[in-house]
Design a protein around this motif. Structure first.
Motif, short mmCIF file in Angstrom:
data_model
loop_
_atom_site.label_atom_id
_atom_site.label_comp_id
_atom_site.label_asym_id
_atom_site.label_seq_id
_atom_site.Cartn_x
_atom_site.Cartn_y
_atom_site.Cartn_z
N VAL A 21 0.90 -1.14 -0.21
CA VAL A 21 -0.20 -0.10 -0.06
C VAL A 21 0.75 1.13 0.08
O VAL A 21 1.88 1.15 0.77
N THR A 22 0.41 2.12 -0.64
CA THR A 22 1.24 3.56 -0.81
C THR A 22 0.36 4.76 -0.40
O THR A 22 -0.71 4.25 -0.15
N THR A 29 -7.58 6.04 -9.01
CA THR A 29 -6.06 5.70 -9.31
C THR A 29 -6.07 4.40 -9.88
O THR A 29 -5.83 3.33 -9.10
N ALA A 30 -5.53 4.28 -11.16
CA ALA A 30 -5.17 3.12 -11.77
C ALA A 30 -4.21 2.43 -10.99
O ALA A 30 -3.26 3.00 -10.70
N SER A 31 -4.22 1.02 -11.11
CA SER A 31 -3.18 0.16 -10.63
C SER A 31 -2.90 0.11 -9.23
O SER A 31 -2.00 0.06 -8.41
N THR A 32 -3.95 0.62 -8.60
CA THR A 32 -3.69 0.70 -7.04
C THR A 32 -4.60 -0.38 -6.25
O THR A 32 -5.64 -1.03 -6.99
N LEU A 33 -4.19 -0.84 -5.18
CA LEU A 33 -5.40 -1.82 -4.38
C LEU A 33 -6.48 -1.31 -4.19
O LEU A 33 -7.64 -1.72 -4.42
N ALA A 34 -6.71 0.28 -3.93
CA ALA A 34 -8.01 0.69 -3.73
C ALA A 34 -8.95 0.68 -4.96
O ALA A 34 -9.98 0.22 -5.02
N ASN A 66 3.10 2.33 3.05
CA ASN A 66 4.65 2.15 2.75
C ASN A 66 5.20 1.10 3.78
O ASN A 66 6.48 0.99 3.58
N THR A 67 4.50 0.31 4.47
CA THR A 67 5.04 -0.63 5.18
C THR A 67 4.31 -2.05 5.20
O THR A 67 3.10 -2.10 5.50
N GLY A 68 4.91 -3.22 5.01
CA GLY A 68 4.38 -4.39 4.59
C GLY A 68 3.28 -4.73 3.44
O GLY A 68 3.16 -3.78 2.64
N ARG A 69 2.67 -5.77 3.79
CA ARG A 69 1.58 -5.79 2.47
C ARG A 69 0.30 -5.87 3.45
O ARG A 69 0.22 -6.48 4.43
N LEU A 70 -0.81 -5.65 2.64
CA LEU A 70 -2.04 -5.52 3.01
C LEU A 70 -2.99 -6.51 2.48
O LEU A 70 -2.90 -6.78 1.07
N PHE A 71 -3.74 -7.41 3.23
CA PHE A 71 -4.66 -8.34 2.58
C PHE A 71 -6.03 -7.72 2.89
O PHE A 71 -6.25 -7.39 3.94
#
Length: 78
Positions: A21-22, A29-34, A66-71
């Motif tokens: 996550v950024t 916004t294209a190409s984001t998880l959101a 900007n820390t780790g991965r979000l599921f």
């Protein structure tokens, strides 16, 4: 008296999204998880794909950006 056990048929679908996550995470916004999660939710039919649960968890980091991965897990009727 006989006992009859029946399994429930919940007819659910579970979808899991995983990404880093950024600070730029907005659903437009294209190409984001959101955006990916929002687009998936928008494809669901509100009469037959009722959302049961949406949850999130972090691996190797915190909920800060900007820390780790979000599921993100979405469970809905199928």
């Amino acid at each position: 008296m006989e006992s009859v056990e029946q399994m429930a048929n919940y007819n659910t679908i579970t979808k899991i999204f995983v990404a880093n996550v950024t600070s730029e995470e907005i659903s437009s916004t294209a190409s984001t998880l959101a955006k990916t999660v929002n687009d998936y939710i928008q494809t669901l039919d509100d009469s037959s794909n009722e959302i049961i649960s949406i949850s999130s968890a972090v691996c190797d980091g915190t909920h800060n950006v900007n820390t780790g991965r979000l599921f993100i897990t979405i469970v809905h009727k199928g």
